[in-house]
Design a protein around this motif. Structure first.
Motif, PDB file in Angstrom:
ATOM      1  N   GLN A  18       0.873  -1.181   0.000  1.00  0.00           N
ATOM      2  CA  GLN A  18       0.000   0.000   0.000  1.00  0.00           C
ATOM      3  C   GLN A  18       0.908   1.229   0.000  1.00  0.00           C
ATOM      4  O   GLN A  18       1.829   1.303   0.809  1.00  0.00           O
ATOM      5  CB  GLN A  18      -0.871   0.029   1.260  1.00  0.00           C
ATOM      6  CG  GLN A  18      -1.776  -1.154   1.427  1.00  0.00           C
ATOM      7  CD  GLN A  18      -3.088  -0.999   0.678  1.00  0.00           C
ATOM      8  OE1 GLN A  18      -3.491   0.109   0.359  1.00  0.00           O
ATOM      9  NE2 GLN A  18      -3.737  -2.106   0.398  1.00  0.00           N
ATOM     10  N   VAL A  19       0.641   2.165  -0.886  1.00  0.00           N
ATOM     11  CA  VAL A  19       1.475   3.364  -0.983  1.00  0.00           C
ATOM     12  C   VAL A  19       0.581   4.599  -0.881  1.00  0.00           C
ATOM     13  O   VAL A  19      -0.422   4.687  -1.590  1.00  0.00           O
ATOM     14  CB  VAL A  19       2.242   3.390  -2.327  1.00  0.00           C
ATOM     15  CG1 VAL A  19       3.192   4.569  -2.386  1.00  0.00           C
ATOM     16  CG2 VAL A  19       2.995   2.092  -2.558  1.00  0.00           C
ATOM     17  N   ARG A  20       0.964   5.525  -0.020  1.00  0.00           N
ATOM     18  CA  ARG A  20       0.175   6.745   0.135  1.00  0.00           C
ATOM     19  C   ARG A  20       0.737   7.863  -0.747  1.00  0.00           C
ATOM     20  O   ARG A  20       1.436   8.753  -0.280  1.00  0.00           O
ATOM     21  CB  ARG A  20       0.135   7.168   1.603  1.00  0.00           C
ATOM     22  CG  ARG A  20      -0.767   6.283   2.443  1.00  0.00           C
ATOM     23  CD  ARG A  20      -0.981   6.835   3.848  1.00  0.00           C
ATOM     24  NE  ARG A  20       0.217   6.839   4.670  1.00  0.00           N
ATOM     25  CZ  ARG A  20       0.647   5.806   5.394  1.00  0.00           C
ATOM     26  NH1 ARG A  20      -0.017   4.667   5.380  1.00  0.00           N
ATOM     27  NH2 ARG A  20       1.739   5.912   6.112  1.00  0.00           N
ATOM     28  N   CYS A  21       0.462   7.755  -2.033  1.00  0.00           N
ATOM     29  CA  CYS A  21       0.784   8.824  -2.977  1.00  0.00           C
ATOM     30  C   CYS A  21       0.024   8.545  -4.274  1.00  0.00           C
ATOM     31  O   CYS A  21      -0.531   7.466  -4.455  1.00  0.00           O
ATOM     32  CB  CYS A  21       2.291   8.948  -3.229  1.00  0.00           C
ATOM     33  SG  CYS A  21       2.984   7.720  -4.324  1.00  0.00           S
ATOM     34  N   SER A  22       0.022   9.500  -5.154  1.00  0.00           N
ATOM     35  CA  SER A  22      -0.706   9.315  -6.413  1.00  0.00           C
ATOM     36  C   SER A  22       0.067   8.377  -7.342  1.00  0.00           C
ATOM     37  O   SER A  22       1.299   8.279  -7.261  1.00  0.00           O
ATOM     38  CB  SER A  22      -0.893  10.661  -7.110  1.00  0.00           C
ATOM     39  OG  SER A  22       0.341  11.099  -7.651  1.00  0.00           O
ATOM     40  N   LYS A 124      10.622  -0.277   1.388  1.00  0.00           N
ATOM     41  CA  LYS A 124      10.584   0.551   2.607  1.00  0.00           C
ATOM     42  C   LYS A 124      11.358   1.849   2.361  1.00  0.00           C
ATOM     43  O   LYS A 124      10.922   2.926   2.757  1.00  0.00           O
ATOM     44  CB  LYS A 124      11.193  -0.236   3.775  1.00  0.00           C
ATOM     45  CG  LYS A 124      11.100   0.483   5.097  1.00  0.00           C
ATOM     46  CD  LYS A 124      11.678  -0.356   6.222  1.00  0.00           C
ATOM     47  CE  LYS A 124      11.607   0.389   7.534  1.00  0.00           C
ATOM     48  NZ  LYS A 124      12.236  -0.344   8.625  1.00  0.00           N
ATOM     49  N   ASP A 125      12.486   1.740   1.673  1.00  0.00           N
ATOM     50  CA  ASP A 125      13.281   2.912   1.312  1.00  0.00           C
ATOM     51  C   ASP A 125      12.473   3.826   0.366  1.00  0.00           C
ATOM     52  O   ASP A 125      12.470   5.045   0.521  1.00  0.00           O
ATOM     53  CB  ASP A 125      14.589   2.461   0.650  1.00  0.00           C
ATOM     54  CG  ASP A 125      15.704   3.482   0.836  1.00  0.00           C
ATOM     55  OD1 ASP A 125      15.578   4.363   1.711  1.00  0.00           O
ATOM     56  OD2 ASP A 125      16.693   3.382   0.095  1.00  0.00           O
ATOM     57  N   LEU A 126      11.788   3.213  -0.597  1.00  0.00           N
ATOM     58  CA  LEU A 126      10.940   3.970  -1.527  1.00  0.00           C
ATOM     59  C   LEU A 126       9.864   4.734  -0.746  1.00  0.00           C
ATOM     60  O   LEU A 126       9.652   5.930  -0.982  1.00  0.00           O
ATOM     61  CB  LEU A 126      10.294   3.005  -2.525  1.00  0.00           C
ATOM     62  CG  LEU A 126       9.153   3.587  -3.388  1.00  0.00           C
ATOM     63  CD1 LEU A 126       9.661   4.697  -4.297  1.00  0.00           C
ATOM     64  CD2 LEU A 126       8.506   2.490  -4.207  1.00  0.00           C
ATOM     65  N   MET A 127       9.183   4.058   0.168  1.00  0.00           N
ATOM     66  CA  MET A 127       8.116   4.691   0.965  1.00  0.00           C
ATOM     67  C   MET A 127       8.666   5.897   1.744  1.00  0.00           C
ATOM     68  O   MET A 127       8.029   6.944   1.815  1.00  0.00           O
ATOM     69  CB  MET A 127       7.515   3.707   1.965  1.00  0.00           C
ATOM     70  CG  MET A 127       6.968   2.465   1.357  1.00  0.00           C
ATOM     71  SD  MET A 127       5.435   2.735   0.514  1.00  0.00           S
ATOM     72  CE  MET A 127       4.876   1.061   0.386  1.00  0.00           C
ATOM     73  N   HIS A 128       9.850   5.716   2.301  1.00  0.00           N
ATOM     74  CA  HIS A 128      10.498   6.805   3.045  1.00  0.00           C
ATOM     75  C   HIS A 128      10.747   8.002   2.123  1.00  0.00           C
ATOM     76  O   HIS A 128      10.494   9.143   2.491  1.00  0.00           O
ATOM     77  CB  HIS A 128      11.802   6.297   3.663  1.00  0.00           C
ATOM     78  CG  HIS A 128      12.558   7.341   4.407  1.00  0.00           C
ATOM     79  ND1 HIS A 128      12.151   7.820   5.631  1.00  0.00           N
ATOM     80  CD2 HIS A 128      13.690   8.017   4.082  1.00  0.00           C
ATOM     81  CE1 HIS A 128      13.013   8.749   6.025  1.00  0.00           C
ATOM     82  NE2 HIS A 128      13.950   8.878   5.116  1.00  0.00           N
ATOM     83  N   ARG A 129      11.232   7.721   0.907  1.00  0.00           N
ATOM     84  CA  ARG A 129      11.565   8.792  -0.041  1.00  0.00           C
ATOM     85  C   ARG A 129      10.326   9.568  -0.478  1.00  0.00           C
ATOM     86  O   ARG A 129      10.392  10.771  -0.701  1.00  0.00           O
ATOM     87  CB  ARG A 129      12.245   8.218  -1.284  1.00  0.00           C
ATOM     88  CG  ARG A 129      13.577   7.590  -1.018  1.00  0.00           C
ATOM     89  CD  ARG A 129      14.643   8.649  -0.890  1.00  0.00           C
ATOM     90  NE  ARG A 129      15.949   8.015  -0.867  1.00  0.00           N
ATOM     91  CZ  ARG A 129      16.852   8.228   0.067  1.00  0.00           C
ATOM     92  NH1 ARG A 129      16.615   9.060   1.034  1.00  0.00           N
ATOM     93  NH2 ARG A 129      18.015   7.614   0.032  1.00  0.00           N
ATOM     94  N   ILE A 130       9.192   8.861  -0.622  1.00  0.00           N
ATOM     95  CA  ILE A 130       7.987   9.563  -1.090  1.00  0.00           C
ATOM     96  C   ILE A 130       7.114  10.032   0.074  1.00  0.00           C
ATOM     97  O   ILE A 130       6.056  10.595  -0.137  1.00  0.00           O
ATOM     98  CB  ILE A 130       7.160   8.716  -2.078  1.00  0.00           C
ATOM     99  CG1 ILE A 130       6.732   7.397  -1.461  1.00  0.00           C
ATOM    100  CG2 ILE A 130       7.907   8.499  -3.369  1.00  0.00           C
ATOM    101  CD1 ILE A 130       5.923   6.530  -2.390  1.00  0.00           C
ATOM    102  N   GLY A 131       7.574   9.762   1.301  1.00  0.00           N
ATOM    103  CA  GLY A 131       6.838  10.225   2.467  1.00  0.00           C
ATOM    104  C   GLY A 131       5.569   9.454   2.731  1.00  0.00           C
ATOM    105  O   GLY A 131       4.595   9.987   3.266  1.00  0.00           O
ATOM    106  N   SER A 132       5.544   8.181   2.335  1.00  0.00           N
ATOM    107  CA  SER A 132       4.348   7.359   2.520  1.00  0.00           C
ATOM    108  C   SER A 132       4.436   6.555   3.806  1.00  0.00           C
ATOM    109  O   SER A 132       5.458   6.015   4.138  1.00  0.00           O
ATOM    110  CB  SER A 132       4.203   6.414   1.328  1.00  0.00           C
ATOM    111  OG  SER A 132       3.086   5.583   1.496  1.00  0.00           O
TER     112      SER A 132
END
Length: 132
Positions: A18-22, A124-132
């Motif tokens: 689940q990712v919180r971004c568009s 997890k690193d990706l989520m951190h980068r996009i602020g998700s």
């Protein structure tokens, strides 16, 4: 006498996040060298659909096989068989309308758990980068 193939057949597996971004923002992190360099590899370059990924000084090359804006991007490692790939697919949850990232990859059956852990760390690193 026929030689026995000593390479085990790799299987396709899918991981879901689940990712919180568009989808548009997420796609940029999955399909562009600058986006991929933020979370996937130390350095990423691309020329003529060939992406060069560098980790700790070691380079691996992958071909951008297919893509559809804000939906998916599929790569194939140049050293891998033609029918093996790794793919990032973006979907919208039907009920929640949340953005879902699906990672499709191939691994030997006994390596799926280890590969999944590696993807979990990367995402997890990706989520951190996009602020998700």
């Amino acid at each position: 006498m026929a030689k026995k193939a000593n390479m085990a057949k790799k299987i396709n597996y899918t991981l879901e996040y689940q990712v919180r971004c568009s989808p548009g923002i997420l796609y940029e992190f999955l399909a562009t060298p600058a986006g991929l360099q933020e979370w996937f590899a130390d350095k990423v370059d691309a020329r003529d659909h060939i992406f060069s990924f560098t980790w700790n000084g070691a380079e691996e090359k992958a071909e951008l096989v297919d893509q559809n804006q804000d939906e998916y991007v599929r790569f194939r490692w140049l050293a891998a068989p033609q029918d093996e790939y790794f793919e990032f697919r973006i979907q919208r949850g039907e009920v929640t309308n949340e953005t879902v990232l699906l990672v499709n990859d191939f691994a030997e059956k006994k390596e799926v758990a280890d590969q999944s852990q590696l993807w979990n760390a990367q995402v997890k690193d990706l989520m951190h980068r996009i602020g998700s």
